[in-house]
Design an enzyme around this catalytic site. Structure first.
Site, PDB file in Angstrom:
ATOM      1  N   ASP A  96       2.244  10.054 -12.458  1.00  0.00           N
ATOM      2  CA  ASP A  96       1.960   9.899 -11.023  1.00  0.00           C
ATOM      3  C   ASP A  96       3.270   9.702 -10.250  1.00  0.00           C
ATOM      4  O   ASP A  96       3.395   8.780  -9.448  1.00  0.00           O
ATOM      5  CB  ASP A  96       0.986   8.737 -10.791  1.00  0.00           C
ATOM      6  CG  ASP A  96       0.328   8.786  -9.419  1.00  0.00           C
ATOM      7  OD1 ASP A  96       0.415   9.838  -8.740  1.00  0.00           O
ATOM      8  OD2 ASP A  96      -0.274   7.769  -9.017  1.00  0.00           O
ATOM      9  N   GLY A 154      -2.251  -1.990  -3.770  1.00  0.00           N
ATOM     10  CA  GLY A 154      -2.617  -0.702  -4.354  1.00  0.00           C
ATOM     11  C   GLY A 154      -4.114  -0.682  -4.552  1.00  0.00           C
ATOM     12  O   GLY A 154      -4.831  -1.502  -3.975  1.00  0.00           O
TER      13      GLY A 154
HETATM   14  N1  LIG Z   1       8.844  -4.574  -7.486  1.00  0.00           N
HETATM   15  C1  LIG Z   1       8.517  -4.508  -6.191  1.00  0.00           C
HETATM   16  N2  LIG Z   1       9.322  -5.027  -5.237  1.00  0.00           N
HETATM   17  C2  LIG Z   1       8.997  -4.939  -3.925  1.00  0.00           C
HETATM   18  N3  LIG Z   1       7.876  -4.370  -3.449  1.00  0.00           N
HETATM   19  C3  LIG Z   1       7.024  -3.828  -4.338  1.00  0.00           C
HETATM   20  C4  LIG Z   1       7.288  -3.880  -5.747  1.00  0.00           C
HETATM   21  N4  LIG Z   1       6.282  -3.250  -6.385  1.00  0.00           N
HETATM   22  C5  LIG Z   1       5.434  -2.829  -5.430  1.00  0.00           C
HETATM   23  N5  LIG Z   1       5.863  -3.181  -4.199  1.00  0.00           N
HETATM   24  C6  LIG Z   1       5.194  -2.885  -2.917  1.00  0.00           C
HETATM   25  O1  LIG Z   1       3.775  -2.834  -3.125  1.00  0.00           O
HETATM   26  C7  LIG Z   1       3.252  -1.502  -2.871  1.00  0.00           C
HETATM   27  C8  LIG Z   1       2.148  -1.141  -3.868  1.00  0.00           C
HETATM   28  O2  LIG Z   1       2.703  -1.156  -5.193  1.00  0.00           O
HETATM   29  P1  LIG Z   1       2.123  -0.283  -6.404  1.00  0.00           P
HETATM   30  O3  LIG Z   1       2.101   1.161  -5.993  1.00  0.00           O
HETATM   31  O4  LIG Z   1       2.858  -0.629  -7.657  1.00  0.00           O
HETATM   32  O5  LIG Z   1       0.646  -0.826  -6.482  1.00  0.00           O
HETATM   33  P2  LIG Z   1      -0.551  -0.234  -7.295  1.00  0.00           P
HETATM   34  O6  LIG Z   1      -1.650  -1.239  -7.288  1.00  0.00           O
HETATM   35  O7  LIG Z   1      -0.096   0.172  -8.635  1.00  0.00           O
HETATM   36  O8  LIG Z   1      -0.897   1.053  -6.432  1.00  0.00           O
HETATM   37  P3  LIG Z   1      -1.696   2.357  -6.827  1.00  0.00           P
HETATM   38  O9  LIG Z   1      -2.942   2.294  -6.027  1.00  0.00           O
HETATM   39  O10 LIG Z   1      -0.788   3.490  -6.384  1.00  0.00           O
HETATM   40  O11 LIG Z   1      -1.930   2.362  -8.302  1.00  0.00           O
HETATM   41  C9  LIG Z   1       4.483  -0.598  -2.942  1.00  0.00           C
HETATM   42  O12 LIG Z   1       4.302   0.543  -2.165  1.00  0.00           O
HETATM   43  C10 LIG Z   1       5.603  -1.502  -2.421  1.00  0.00           C
HETATM   44  O13 LIG Z   1       5.620  -1.523  -0.992  1.00  0.00           O
END
Ligand SMILES: Nc1ncnc2c1ncn2[C@@H]1O[C@H](COP(=O)(O)OP(=O)(O)OP(=O)(O)O)[C@@H](O)[C@H]1O
Length: 280
Positions: free
Chosen positions: A133, A18
């Site tokens: 979001d 992310g």
């Molecule tokens: N619990 C989980 N189990 C499996 N895959 C996951 C899990 N959490 C996240 N992922 C994978 O990682 C990707 C990114 O996760 P997430 O959106 O939580 O990250 P982030 O850093 O919060 O992103 P953002 O930039 O939207 O804030 C997801 O799209 C998914 O493919």
């Protein structure tokens, strides 16, 4: 990487990335189970105190909401000066985005997923959490194809002392509610708008407010002129359109709550509508 984390979990391959975090699959020898671990690199955060607040809030909000069948469960959290790591239930790498990106869903299928998502959002709202979001990329699927609302990195807890609103522009162009874009104070109903947009996409294959640039999308959202073009809505029932009008409603007071949406006849009939399909 935080030592306390690597003492308890073996970090395996990367699952996703992310803006601030990298998600790994990991294994706990003590629990003899696999998890997902999101490692947030604090050096990538801006100095904006709002960003840092959200970072600190994410594990707290996840703990407050756990357990719920359609919200990703938190198992552990480790804070260090350089990183914050959140160990959570392992889902599939697929998200709702993968499900809706290439095809429209039948109304029964769309209802099945919308119900799961609304039950997650209603649970958040009962505990005074606004996700802020909700979008298909933030909704994970598990091995049984059940939905799990994830990424509470933008979520806010309205607190116990009767605070009713939040402020600050967060969200993602297609899914964000107009009152957020207008810089007004807003409440938990911003999430209902977003679920409405997701439901619209599930049954029609296109977003309700579309533009070639972010500015154009925002303009359309703010105007909030909801249409059901025949090209994309041929054969879609009048019942689901009625529900969509009540979820993607500019007037926040008239907009349904998540609980009200769950009680709409189209939801109660599992998307098998009694009224005639609208063939216009
Ligand atoms: N619990 C989980 N189990 C499996 N895959 C996951 C899990 N959490 C996240 N992922 C994978 O990682 C990707 C990114 O996760 P997430 O959106 O939580 O990250 P982030 O850093 O919060 O992103 P953002 O930039 O939207 O804030 C997801 O799209 C998914 O493919």
């Amino acid at each position: 990487m935080c030592e306390a984390l690597t003492n308890s979990y073996h970090l395996l391959e990367e699952l996703g990335r992310g803006r601030f975090g990298t998600i790994y699959r990991c294994f706990s020898p003590a629990k003899s189970a696999f998890f997902a671990c999101k490692v947030i690199d604090k050096s990538l955060l801006s100095d904006d105190p709002a960003d840092r607040d959200c970072l600190e809030n994410e594990p707290k909000i996840m703990s407050l909401l756990s357990p719920h069948p359609h919200i990703v469960d938190i198992a552990d959290a480790f804070d260090s000066p350089d990183s914050l790591s959140i160990v959570m239930e392992l889902c599939d790498r697929r998200t709702l985005f993968d499900l809706v990106a290439h095809r429209t869903l039948s109304e029964a299928e769309a209802c099945h997923y919308a119900k799961q998502l609304l039950s997650a959002v209603a649970h958040c709202h009962r505990l005074r959490v606004v996700h802020r979001d909700v979008k298909p990329d933030n909704v994970l699927l598990d091995s049984r194809n059940d939905l799990k609302l994830a990424d509470f990195g933008s979520a806010i807890w309205l607190g116990e002392e009767g605070r009713a609103t939040a402020e600050g522009v967060v969200g993602t162009p297609y899914y964000v509610a107009p009152e957020v874009l207008l810089g007004r104070e807003y409440n938990e109903k911003v999430d209902v708008w977003s679920v409405g947009v997701i439901l619209y996409i599930m049954v029609s294959g296109v977003p309700p407010f579309y533009g070639d640039s972010v500015e154009e999308i925002f303009e359309k959202v703010v105007r909030g002129n909801l249409r059901f073009p025949t090209k994309h809505f041929r054969g879609v029932s009048a019942d689901v359109k009625d529900l969509l009008r009540k979820m993607i409603c500019r007037d926040v007071h008239r907009r349904f709550s998540a609980e009200q949406a769950l009680r709409h006849p189209w939801m109660l009939n599992e998307g098998e509508t009694n009224s005639l399909a609208d063939l216009t």
